[in-house]
Write a protein that holds these residues in place. Structure first.
Motif, PDB file in Angstrom:
ATOM      1  N   GLY A 146       0.796  -1.215   0.000  1.00 42.10           N
ATOM      2  CA  GLY A 146       0.000   0.000   0.000  1.00 42.10           C
ATOM      3  C   GLY A 146       0.829   1.266   0.000  1.00 42.10           C
ATOM      4  N   ILE A 147       2.142   1.140  -0.216  1.00 39.55           N
ATOM      5  CA  ILE A 147       3.042   2.291  -0.263  1.00 39.55           C
ATOM      6  C   ILE A 147       3.410   2.570  -1.718  1.00 39.55           C
ATOM      7  N   LEU A 148       3.127   3.770  -2.169  1.00 39.89           N
ATOM      8  CA  LEU A 148       3.458   4.169  -3.529  1.00 39.89           C
ATOM      9  C   LEU A 148       4.678   5.070  -3.510  1.00 39.89           C
ATOM     10  N   VAL A 149       5.689   4.709  -4.289  1.00 34.86           N
ATOM     11  CA  VAL A 149       6.882   5.545  -4.425  1.00 34.86           C
ATOM     12  C   VAL A 149       6.559   6.596  -5.480  1.00 34.86           C
ATOM     13  N   GLY A 150       5.933   7.651  -5.027  1.00 35.50           N
ATOM     14  CA  GLY A 150       5.475   8.663  -5.962  1.00 35.50           C
ATOM     15  C   GLY A 150       5.356  10.034  -5.323  1.00 35.50           C
ATOM     16  N   ARG A 151       4.911  10.998  -6.124  1.00 39.37           N
ATOM     17  CA  ARG A 151       4.738  12.364  -5.674  1.00 39.37           C
ATOM     18  C   ARG A 151       3.445  12.935  -6.242  1.00 39.37           C
ATOM     19  N   ALA A 219      15.947  -0.804  -5.101  1.00 43.46           N
ATOM     20  CA  ALA A 219      15.763  -0.206  -3.778  1.00 43.46           C
ATOM     21  C   ALA A 219      15.135   1.154  -3.991  1.00 43.46           C
ATOM     22  N   ALA A 220      14.255   1.550  -3.052  1.00 44.00           N
ATOM     23  CA  ALA A 220      13.565   2.827  -3.199  1.00 44.00           C
ATOM     24  C   ALA A 220      13.367   3.483  -1.843  1.00 44.00           C
ATOM     25  N   ARG A 221      13.513   4.795  -1.830  1.00 44.92           N
ATOM     26  CA  ARG A 221      13.338   5.585  -0.612  1.00 44.92           C
ATOM     27  C   ARG A 221      11.874   5.962  -0.441  1.00 44.92           C
ATOM     28  N   VAL A 222      11.353   5.789   0.793  1.00 45.47           N
ATOM     29  CA  VAL A 222       9.995   6.220   1.112  1.00 45.47           C
ATOM     30  C   VAL A 222      10.046   7.166   2.304  1.00 45.47           C
ATOM     31  N   ALA A 223       8.934   7.812   2.592  1.00 40.36           N
ATOM     32  CA  ALA A 223       8.874   8.786   3.680  1.00 40.36           C
ATOM     33  C   ALA A 223       9.148   8.111   5.021  1.00 40.36           C
ATOM     34  N   PRO A 224       9.804   8.806   5.951  1.00 38.94           N
ATOM     35  CA  PRO A 224      10.137   8.216   7.255  1.00 38.94           C
ATOM     36  C   PRO A 224       8.946   7.612   7.992  1.00 38.94           C
ATOM     37  N   GLY A 225       7.749   8.195   7.843  1.00 33.77           N
ATOM     38  CA  GLY A 225       6.600   7.681   8.578  1.00 33.77           C
ATOM     39  C   GLY A 225       5.747   6.689   7.812  1.00 33.77           C
ATOM     40  N   ALA A 226       6.210   6.250   6.647  1.00 30.01           N
ATOM     41  CA  ALA A 226       5.403   5.344   5.821  1.00 30.01           C
ATOM     42  C   ALA A 226       5.193   4.003   6.517  1.00 30.01           C
TER      43      ALA A 226
END
Length: 306
Positions: A146-151, A219-226
């Motif tokens: 449910g985590i999207l690497v997007g903006r 590998a992908a970076r997500v927001a700290p609170g994801a």
């Protein structure tokens, strides 16, 4: 057979005093004892098919976030009833679908061109397929976590399915093929953040296996609170953990891992931040890793040529 045995949960390093040329060229062996193997598997390794099965394209993604003292990775535990590595902690991932290479979907990716994808994956002759690997990894991350690497348009990350019922409904619609991944992006008002993704590894299932995958690791970076959502259809748990802690727990028998996951965690362990990891690993050459299975007196040994 429930799963390819080369990625069945690893149990222990195999100590050996062999001095053959092949052994000298290999990294330390890992052995799966006979009692942990599917019935008849050792026999199939000893008598492999004359023509190996063609591996299917697949993609795996390591979601990273910055913790207090070190970067953290997201691990999902597969259900014990799952047909693929049941009970193991894995990264999100799956097969590359035909739609992953659609030009319309590729146009939703910012910071990564099909040409750059082809160069990075050494697929200059098939740039669309290279981009499909990237997209498949990000789609699988969205479906499984449910985590999207997007903006969004304002540059902010979209809410996760764990925080938004609307996003969770879109995630479910994508999984059930009621809508496409492109449609989900449009309804969320998001584009894929290609600059937050790095290609880090390439694993191919051993030739002796009846079910094989040609898997690209990202590998992908997500927001700290994801925070992820745990979909009970395939998963029973999801944890954020540092690579060092995951390796320690694995060595103590508390965190079952499969071989490519183990090696990827070892690769990530030296890094203190997601930025450092993505910058350095994203610029390193990536070689295809094709382990070999060998029958030993006590089990099946996995050898990795260096």
């Amino acid at each position: 057979m429930l799963a390819p045995a080369w990625i069945v949960i690893l149990l222990k390093p195999r100590t050996s005093t062999r001095t053959s040329t092949r052994a000298a060229m290999s990294q330390p062996d890992h052995e799966i004892p006979f009692d942990r193997l599917p019935a008849g598997f050792a026999e199939s390794v000893a008598h492999p098919p004359s023509v190996p099965v063609t591996p299917r394209p697949a993609a795996t993604i390591v979601l990273l976030r910055d913790g207090i003292d070190a970067l953290e990775v997201l691990l999902l535990r597969r259900s014990r009833s799952a047909g693929f590595v049941p009970g193991a902690y894995v990264f999100p991932g799956g097969r590359v679908d035909g739609a992953d290479g659609d030009a319309e979907l590729s146009s939703r990716v910012d910071g990564l061109t099909t040409k750059a994808a082809g160069q990075r994956l050494s697929l200059q002759h098939d740039e669309a397929t290279a981009m499909a690997y990237y997209v498949a990894a990000l789609r699988e991350a969205f479906e499984e976590t449910g985590i999207l690497v997007g903006r969004r348009a304002d540059g902010s990350p979209p809410p996760t399915a764990a925080r938004s019922g609307t996003v969770d409904a879109l995630r479910d619609d994508v999984m059930e093929d009621r809508i496409t991944f492109t449609q989900a992006l449009d309804r969320m008002g998001c584009r894929i953040d290609g600059e937050a993704v790095a290609y880090v590894a390439h694993w191919i299932t051993p030739e002796a296996e009846p079910r094989r995958y040609d898997t690209r690791f990202f590998a992908a970076r997500v927001a700290p609170g994801a925070e992820p959502i745990v979909d009970p259809r395939e998963m029973t748990d999801a944890i954020w953990v540092t690579p060092a802690e995951a390796l320690r727990r694995h060595n103590e028998g508390d965190l079952p891992l499969v071989f490519p996951t183990l090696k990827t965690l070892e690769q990530l362990a030296p890094y203190a931040s997601t930025g450092q990891a993505l910058d350095e690993l994203g610029s390193r050459p990536v070689s295809a890793m094709l382990p070999k299975l060998v029958v030993t007196p006590t089990g099946v040994c996995l050898e990795l040529e260096t």
